[in-house]
Write a protein that holds these residues in place. Sequence first.
Motif, short mmCIF file in Angstrom:
data_model
loop_
_atom_site.label_atom_id
_atom_site.label_comp_id
_atom_site.label_asym_id
_atom_site.label_seq_id
_atom_site.Cartn_x
_atom_site.Cartn_y
_atom_site.Cartn_z
N LEU A 1 13.56 0.18 -2.21
CA LEU A 1 13.03 0.79 -3.43
C LEU A 1 12.11 1.96 -3.10
CD1 LEU A 1 12.14 -2.40 -5.53
CD2 LEU A 1 14.01 -0.77 -5.96
N LEU A 2 11.30 1.78 -2.07
CA LEU A 2 10.39 2.86 -1.67
C LEU A 2 11.16 4.07 -1.16
CD1 LEU A 2 7.58 0.81 0.11
CD2 LEU A 2 7.52 1.84 -2.16
N TYR A 3 12.21 3.83 -0.36
CA TYR A 3 13.02 4.94 0.14
C TYR A 3 13.61 5.72 -1.03
CZ TYR A 3 13.05 3.05 4.95
OH TYR A 3 12.72 2.60 6.19
N HIS A 4 14.14 5.01 -2.01
CA HIS A 4 14.74 5.67 -3.17
C HIS A 4 13.68 6.43 -3.97
CE1 HIS A 4 18.98 4.56 -3.18
NE2 HIS A 4 18.61 3.42 -2.63
N LEU B 1 0.83 -1.21 0.00
CA LEU B 1 0.00 0.00 0.00
C LEU B 1 0.86 1.26 0.00
CD1 LEU B 1 -2.80 -1.10 2.51
CD2 LEU B 1 -2.98 -0.88 0.01
N HIS B 2 1.98 1.23 0.72
CA HIS B 2 2.92 2.35 0.67
C HIS B 2 3.43 2.52 -0.76
CE1 HIS B 2 3.41 3.57 4.86
NE2 HIS B 2 3.39 2.28 5.20
N GLY B 3 3.75 1.41 -1.40
CA GLY B 3 4.23 1.46 -2.77
C GLY B 3 3.20 2.03 -3.73
N GLN C 1 5.37 3.00 -6.77
CA GLN C 1 6.52 2.11 -6.92
C GLN C 1 6.04 0.67 -6.88
OE1 GLN C 1 9.99 2.65 -7.39
NE2 GLN C 1 9.83 0.46 -7.75
N PRO C 2 6.03 -0.02 -8.03
CA PRO C 2 5.62 -1.43 -8.01
C PRO C 2 6.64 -2.30 -7.28
CG PRO C 2 6.35 -0.79 -10.21
CD PRO C 2 6.39 0.44 -9.36
#
Length: 123
Positions: free
Chosen positions: A79-82, A59-61, A66-67
């Motif tokens: 990946l989410l942080y980036h 859900l954050h993604g 961001q998949p």
Amino acid sequence: MKTSDLVRKLPDVYRKDPKSNNYKLLQLSAEALEELREAAALTEESQDIRTAIGKTLDLHGEKVGQPRGSADDARYRVLLYHKMARDRGGRHSAGHFCGAAEHHGMRTGGSSRSATGRTGTDG
């Protein structure tokens, strides 16, 4: 809140001893309230990207576009942080998010220390 605290709030015309129905009803209410507090705390904790797992992390993604792909939770968090760092542009450096990712044991491709303590760049 403890059952005894709730019982004390009853008017004196009511029975307040532990064998009374009033006490038993308030005890059930106090237990239900405590369960609700615990569930709320767990829900709040699960919403934090640093501790989110599984579908909650997905859900954050979705929020940031961001998949997940085939990434496990730890890699997906990086990946989410980036992605969040890129989306914020110049307001916050990617280093802030990379530091958080490295805190979770993930290598992010930035500067790292070797076993000898020397700083280098992953390649």
